[in-house]
Design a protein around this motif. Sequence first.
Motif, PDB file in Angstrom:
ATOM      1  N   ALA A  99      12.052 -10.365  17.975  1.00  0.00           N
ATOM      2  CA  ALA A  99      10.773 -10.053  17.867  1.00  0.00           C
ATOM      3  C   ALA A  99      10.054  -9.302  16.869  1.00  0.00           C
ATOM      4  O   ALA A  99       9.069  -9.583  16.290  1.00  0.00           O
ATOM      5  CB  ALA A  99      10.233 -10.422  19.391  1.00  0.00           C
ATOM      6  N   ILE A 100      10.548  -8.092  17.049  1.00  0.00           N
ATOM      7  CA  ILE A 100       9.778  -7.045  16.309  1.00  0.00           C
ATOM      8  C   ILE A 100      10.092  -7.278  14.973  1.00  0.00           C
ATOM      9  O   ILE A 100       9.202  -7.136  14.011  1.00  0.00           O
ATOM     10  CB  ILE A 100      10.547  -5.860  16.825  1.00  0.00           C
ATOM     11  N   ASP A 101      11.116  -7.789  14.530  1.00  0.00           N
ATOM     12  CA  ASP A 101      11.671  -8.063  12.902  1.00  0.00           C
ATOM     13  C   ASP A 101      10.796  -9.365  12.492  1.00  0.00           C
ATOM     14  O   ASP A 101      10.127  -9.074  11.345  1.00  0.00           O
ATOM     15  CB  ASP A 101      13.118  -8.753  12.666  1.00  0.00           C
ATOM     16  N   GLN A 102      10.535 -10.310  13.394  1.00  0.00           N
ATOM     17  CA  GLN A 102       9.792 -11.168  12.944  1.00  0.00           C
ATOM     18  C   GLN A 102       8.206 -10.890  12.846  1.00  0.00           C
ATOM     19  O   GLN A 102       7.451 -11.312  12.022  1.00  0.00           O
ATOM     20  CB  GLN A 102       9.762 -12.631  13.856  1.00  0.00           C
ATOM     21  N   ALA A 103       7.699 -10.033  13.711  1.00  0.00           N
ATOM     22  CA  ALA A 103       6.417  -9.191  13.744  1.00  0.00           C
ATOM     23  C   ALA A 103       6.009  -8.435  12.389  1.00  0.00           C
ATOM     24  O   ALA A 103       5.001  -8.373  12.023  1.00  0.00           O
ATOM     25  CB  ALA A 103       6.117  -8.554  14.898  1.00  0.00           C
ATOM     26  N   GLY A 104       7.352  -8.169  11.738  1.00  0.00           N
ATOM     27  CA  GLY A 104       7.177  -7.333  10.462  1.00  0.00           C
ATOM     28  C   GLY A 104       6.756  -5.792  10.911  1.00  0.00           C
ATOM     29  O   GLY A 104       6.049  -5.227  10.216  1.00  0.00           O
ATOM     30  N   LEU A 105       7.098  -5.478  12.080  1.00  0.00           N
ATOM     31  CA  LEU A 105       6.885  -4.036  12.492  1.00  0.00           C
ATOM     32  C   LEU A 105       7.963  -3.071  12.279  1.00  0.00           C
ATOM     33  O   LEU A 105       9.112  -3.351  12.609  1.00  0.00           O
ATOM     34  CB  LEU A 105       6.620  -3.785  14.188  1.00  0.00           C
ATOM     35  N   ALA A 106       7.786  -1.987  11.857  1.00  0.00           N
ATOM     36  CA  ALA A 106       9.000  -1.035  11.492  1.00  0.00           C
ATOM     37  C   ALA A 106       8.975  -0.046  12.804  1.00  0.00           C
ATOM     38  O   ALA A 106       8.027   0.201  13.628  1.00  0.00           O
ATOM     39  CB  ALA A 106       8.521  -0.284  10.246  1.00  0.00           C
ATOM     40  N   ALA A 107      10.165   0.497  13.016  1.00  0.00           N
ATOM     41  CA  ALA A 107      10.427   1.206  14.215  1.00  0.00           C
ATOM     42  C   ALA A 107       9.390   2.624  14.125  1.00  0.00           C
ATOM     43  O   ALA A 107       8.952   2.927  14.943  1.00  0.00           O
ATOM     44  CB  ALA A 107      11.764   1.704  14.024  1.00  0.00           C
ATOM     45  N   ALA A 141      -3.323  -6.833  14.203  1.00  0.00           N
ATOM     46  CA  ALA A 141      -2.632  -7.774  13.472  1.00  0.00           C
ATOM     47  C   ALA A 141      -3.358  -8.218  12.268  1.00  0.00           C
ATOM     48  O   ALA A 141      -2.497  -7.972  11.195  1.00  0.00           O
ATOM     49  CB  ALA A 141      -2.371  -8.798  14.611  1.00  0.00           C
ATOM     50  N   LYS A 142      -4.500  -8.426  12.338  1.00  0.00           N
ATOM     51  CA  LYS A 142      -5.155  -8.853  10.940  1.00  0.00           C
ATOM     52  C   LYS A 142      -5.290  -7.472   9.905  1.00  0.00           C
ATOM     53  O   LYS A 142      -5.207  -7.813   8.813  1.00  0.00           O
ATOM     54  CB  LYS A 142      -6.580  -9.427  11.464  1.00  0.00           C
ATOM     55  N   GLY A 143      -5.601  -6.655  10.736  1.00  0.00           N
ATOM     56  CA  GLY A 143      -5.716  -5.059   9.860  1.00  0.00           C
ATOM     57  C   GLY A 143      -4.398  -5.098   8.994  1.00  0.00           C
ATOM     58  O   GLY A 143      -4.461  -4.271   8.102  1.00  0.00           O
ATOM     59  N   ARG A 144      -3.101  -5.085   9.552  1.00  0.00           N
ATOM     60  CA  ARG A 144      -1.890  -5.017   8.911  1.00  0.00           C
ATOM     61  C   ARG A 144      -1.506  -6.229   8.145  1.00  0.00           C
ATOM     62  O   ARG A 144      -0.460  -6.357   7.524  1.00  0.00           O
ATOM     63  CB  ARG A 144      -0.928  -4.304   9.897  1.00  0.00           C
ATOM     64  N   GLY A 145      -2.228  -7.417   8.098  1.00  0.00           N
ATOM     65  CA  GLY A 145      -2.053  -8.459   7.457  1.00  0.00           C
ATOM     66  C   GLY A 145      -0.699  -9.304   8.121  1.00  0.00           C
ATOM     67  O   GLY A 145      -0.125  -9.944   7.343  1.00  0.00           O
ATOM     68  N   ALA A 146      -0.485  -9.181   9.316  1.00  0.00           N
ATOM     69  CA  ALA A 146       0.274  -9.967  10.207  1.00  0.00           C
ATOM     70  C   ALA A 146       0.166 -11.416  10.177  1.00  0.00           C
ATOM     71  O   ALA A 146      -0.960 -11.926  10.045  1.00  0.00           O
ATOM     72  CB  ALA A 146       0.497  -9.496  11.632  1.00  0.00           C
ATOM     73  N   SER A 147       1.430 -12.090  10.510  1.00  0.00           N
ATOM     74  CA  SER A 147       1.229 -13.749  10.424  1.00  0.00           C
ATOM     75  C   SER A 147       0.959 -13.877  11.680  1.00  0.00           C
ATOM     76  O   SER A 147       1.934 -13.368  12.754  1.00  0.00           O
ATOM     77  CB  SER A 147       2.348 -14.316   9.941  1.00  0.00           C
TER      78      SER A 147
END
Length: 401
Positions: free
Chosen positions: A84-92, A238-244
Amino acid sequence: MNDRVVITGLGSVSALGLNTDQFWSSVKEGRSGILPLTGFDNAGLKINLGAQVRAFDPTVHFFSKDVPLLDRYSQFALVACREAIDQAGLAAASLGGAAAVIGTGCGGKETDEATYDHLYRQQKTRAHPFTIPKGMPSAAASQVSMQLSIAGPVFTVSSACSSANHAIAQAALLIRAGVVDVAIAGGTDAPFTYGLLKAWEALRVVSSDNCRPFSADRSGLVLGEGAGMVVLESERHAKGRGASILVRLAGSGMSADAGHITDPSAEGAARAIQAALKDAGLNSQDVDYVNAHGTGTMANDRTETEALHRVFGSDVKSLMVSSTKSMHGHALGASGGLEFVATVLALCEGVIPPTINFTRPGEGCDLDYVPNTAREKDIHVAISNSFAFGGLNAVQVLQAV
């Protein structure tokens, strides 16, 4: 603050696959993960079917030194959270202030079983020194925190089969209150141990042949295992970091029957659905699809159908309702997480999961249960129901973006 909450990542481990792509492919195809039980001594058991996670090798996912410290339910939680974290594009490095709220109905049953075998069958005098930290109900949440460097609020929610939906609701509340911007939440369970199966056997609600929710010839639930996890964020973050953004979590509703420990209440379930719609600022007419609790027991399916009649009135006939438990089994505290993932993807892809094994409608089961074959249809609002033993109800409302 009351910021809107969105979903940006999905993760799952189930009898339908070791990741979400495999899970969703199986759901769309109407493929069952229910098979004869394997992998342990089941002599003397009347339960012979289950939706087990097969071909799961812990050494593929964890360092060998860590495997002995991870109960199977914690392993599932970690694999699903990572996905889930990988799909969200969040780094540790960005998760330090995040939250993790992990639901479980059983906790570390594999650890408990091994300990009792060690002490009582093998007549050993000492338990393993890590028995408590490995098997405690909060072990999965602690492992998620440690291995993913999540240092914000981390805790466990345990409300039987509603655990995952309650966990997601708590995570959303943390975001809406401004406590965190990011949270990972869902549920995990691994109930396939001899002792727990004997306990379920005693309840006499487990099917000996298959799971057929809402069907006249339904004969009970079929147990499953796995984990379903989602990443929640404030819409602003989410929008601030350009997340899908996948979908919006529009509202959550919770209630208690305050009645019987195992006999469900239509009134209690209806109050949870109504509370979720009120929280979302939506009307019953706005809902297109219901991912039902749909266990396949005589009591649940009839009661849940009645609850939907109470909430939706004359509009209930236009609802699409399905139970994905017919495919991934009743994974207890993980079920709500897996069903939440399926509901998100139904909104994203316009594919309504089927209720497989459906034969003919049972008494009091008179809705459109999307029988046997997935249905392609664009939808905008869906709800996911979880109704647990003890009358503990949790409902989520999801909205397309």
